[in-house]
Design a protein around this motif. Sequence first.
Motif, mmCIF file in Angstrom:
data_model
loop_
_atom_site.group_PDB
_atom_site.id
_atom_site.type_symbol
_atom_site.label_atom_id
_atom_site.label_comp_id
_atom_site.label_asym_id
_atom_site.label_seq_id
_atom_site.Cartn_x
_atom_site.Cartn_y
_atom_site.Cartn_z
ATOM 1 N N THR A 63 0.861 -1.266 0.113
ATOM 2 C CA THR A 63 0.025 -0.048 -0.021
ATOM 3 C C THR A 63 0.957 1.333 0.086
ATOM 4 O O THR A 63 0.561 2.264 -0.654
ATOM 5 C CB THR A 63 -1.141 0.123 1.273
ATOM 6 N N ALA A 64 1.792 1.282 0.689
ATOM 7 C CA ALA A 64 2.922 2.182 0.861
ATOM 8 C C ALA A 64 3.498 2.637 -0.615
ATOM 9 O O ALA A 64 3.639 3.724 -0.986
ATOM 10 C CB ALA A 64 4.071 2.054 1.615
ATOM 11 N N LEU A 65 3.918 1.540 -1.143
ATOM 12 C CA LEU A 65 4.601 1.394 -2.573
ATOM 13 C C LEU A 65 3.570 2.203 -3.515
ATOM 14 O O LEU A 65 3.761 3.087 -4.317
ATOM 15 C CB LEU A 65 4.865 0.205 -3.217
ATOM 16 N N THR A 66 2.269 1.797 -3.395
ATOM 17 C CA THR A 66 1.235 2.483 -4.246
ATOM 18 C C THR A 66 1.079 3.862 -4.101
ATOM 19 O O THR A 66 1.088 4.548 -4.964
ATOM 20 C CB THR A 66 -0.061 1.726 -4.063
ATOM 21 N N ALA A 67 1.182 4.382 -2.733
ATOM 22 C CA ALA A 67 0.861 5.774 -2.315
ATOM 23 C C ALA A 67 2.249 6.320 -3.083
ATOM 24 O O ALA A 67 1.958 7.547 -3.455
ATOM 25 C CB ALA A 67 0.780 5.724 -0.988
ATOM 26 N N GLY A 68 3.355 5.820 -2.685
ATOM 27 C CA GLY A 68 4.582 6.398 -3.237
ATOM 28 C C GLY A 68 4.533 6.627 -4.702
ATOM 29 O O GLY A 68 4.847 7.746 -5.217
ATOM 30 N N ALA A 69 4.022 5.676 -5.241
ATOM 31 C CA ALA A 69 4.125 5.936 -6.882
ATOM 32 C C ALA A 69 2.981 6.910 -7.193
ATOM 33 O O ALA A 69 3.386 7.659 -8.148
ATOM 34 C CB ALA A 69 3.378 4.348 -7.730
ATOM 35 N N HIS A 70 1.877 6.932 -6.510
ATOM 36 C CA HIS A 70 1.044 8.021 -7.047
ATOM 37 C C HIS A 70 1.759 9.333 -6.896
ATOM 38 O O HIS A 70 1.259 10.319 -7.418
ATOM 39 C CB HIS A 70 -0.331 8.024 -6.052
ATOM 40 N N LEU A 71 2.212 9.656 -5.679
ATOM 41 C CA LEU A 71 3.224 11.011 -5.351
ATOM 42 C C LEU A 71 4.126 11.290 -6.288
ATOM 43 O O LEU A 71 4.288 12.436 -6.745
ATOM 44 C CB LEU A 71 3.621 10.778 -3.852
ATOM 45 N N VAL A 72 4.746 10.239 -6.721
ATOM 46 C CA VAL A 72 5.786 10.460 -7.883
ATOM 47 C C VAL A 72 5.171 10.690 -8.913
ATOM 48 O O VAL A 72 5.595 11.880 -9.761
ATOM 49 C CB VAL A 72 6.527 9.309 -7.990
ATOM 50 N N SER A 73 4.219 10.211 -9.493
ATOM 51 C CA SER A 73 3.215 10.683 -10.576
ATOM 52 C C SER A 73 2.926 12.222 -10.556
ATOM 53 O O SER A 73 2.988 12.782 -11.537
ATOM 54 C CB SER A 73 2.206 9.820 -10.967
ATOM 55 N N MET A 74 2.353 12.603 -9.242
ATOM 56 C CA MET A 74 2.035 13.956 -9.108
ATOM 57 C C MET A 74 2.978 14.851 -9.269
ATOM 58 O O MET A 74 2.776 15.861 -9.961
ATOM 59 C CB MET A 74 1.281 14.062 -7.962
ATOM 60 N N GLY A 75 4.288 14.510 -8.860
ATOM 61 C CA GLY A 75 5.504 15.401 -9.152
ATOM 62 C C GLY A 75 5.829 15.599 -10.594
ATOM 63 O O GLY A 75 5.922 16.772 -11.022
ATOM 64 N N VAL A 76 5.750 14.449 -11.186
ATOM 65 C CA VAL A 76 6.199 14.518 -12.567
ATOM 66 C C VAL A 76 5.138 15.574 -13.325
ATOM 67 O O VAL A 76 5.533 16.034 -14.378
ATOM 68 C CB VAL A 76 6.167 13.043 -13.185
ATOM 69 N N LYS A 77 3.995 15.085 -12.902
ATOM 70 C CA LYS A 77 2.801 16.022 -13.773
ATOM 71 C C LYS A 77 2.901 17.265 -13.455
ATOM 72 O O LYS A 77 2.685 18.127 -14.499
ATOM 73 C CB LYS A 77 1.240 15.455 -13.053
ATOM 74 N N ARG A 78 3.596 17.692 -12.439
ATOM 75 C CA ARG A 78 3.870 19.248 -12.223
ATOM 76 C C ARG A 78 5.006 19.734 -12.896
ATOM 77 O O ARG A 78 5.042 20.922 -13.229
ATOM 78 C CB ARG A 78 4.027 19.495 -10.654
#
Length: 168
Positions: A63-78
């Motif tokens: 679950t933490a890996l999934t949340a971390g991946a989501h946060l990384v994608s938000m950073g890339v999106k910015r």
Amino acid sequence: MDDLDDMDHRIVTALRACGTDPRVAGAARALSWAGEHGALWLAGGLAAAAVDGPRRGAWLRGTALTAGAHLVSMGVKRVVRRPRPAHVTPLVRTAGRHSFPSSHATSAAAAAVAFGALGVRAAWPLAAAVCVSRLVVGVHYPSDVAAGAALGALTAGLGADWMRGGRP
């Protein structure tokens, strides 16, 4: 790059047209809503951790890996700041105006890798359905979804040993 852009536009136009069927539109909206900020995957991982005591740690790390991946994608999106498709009318509202990569696809693929490793056979088909829903609702290009899925799978894959109880 123009060929990729043209193909992206044509595919999202065709899949968005599928959303004119109310049943397809309803399913796509529901999947998009459930996948918002990785909620479907985070709730599923936490629920599994609550009921599967012997593997609780693995579920929590997945679950933490999934949340971390989501946060990384938000950073890339910015950083990338690609606008969402403007040539189709979206079926859902979005949390942001940037499209690349699809954070829904990122968290879906990360969860599919992580939870699939724990034996959840439905993780991959459900992740694929969430990914396609973003095209049907008209808020992403196929390249956004593909990049997001690759980012999520890579992130979860890099953390696979840690998820299974090894060191990061």
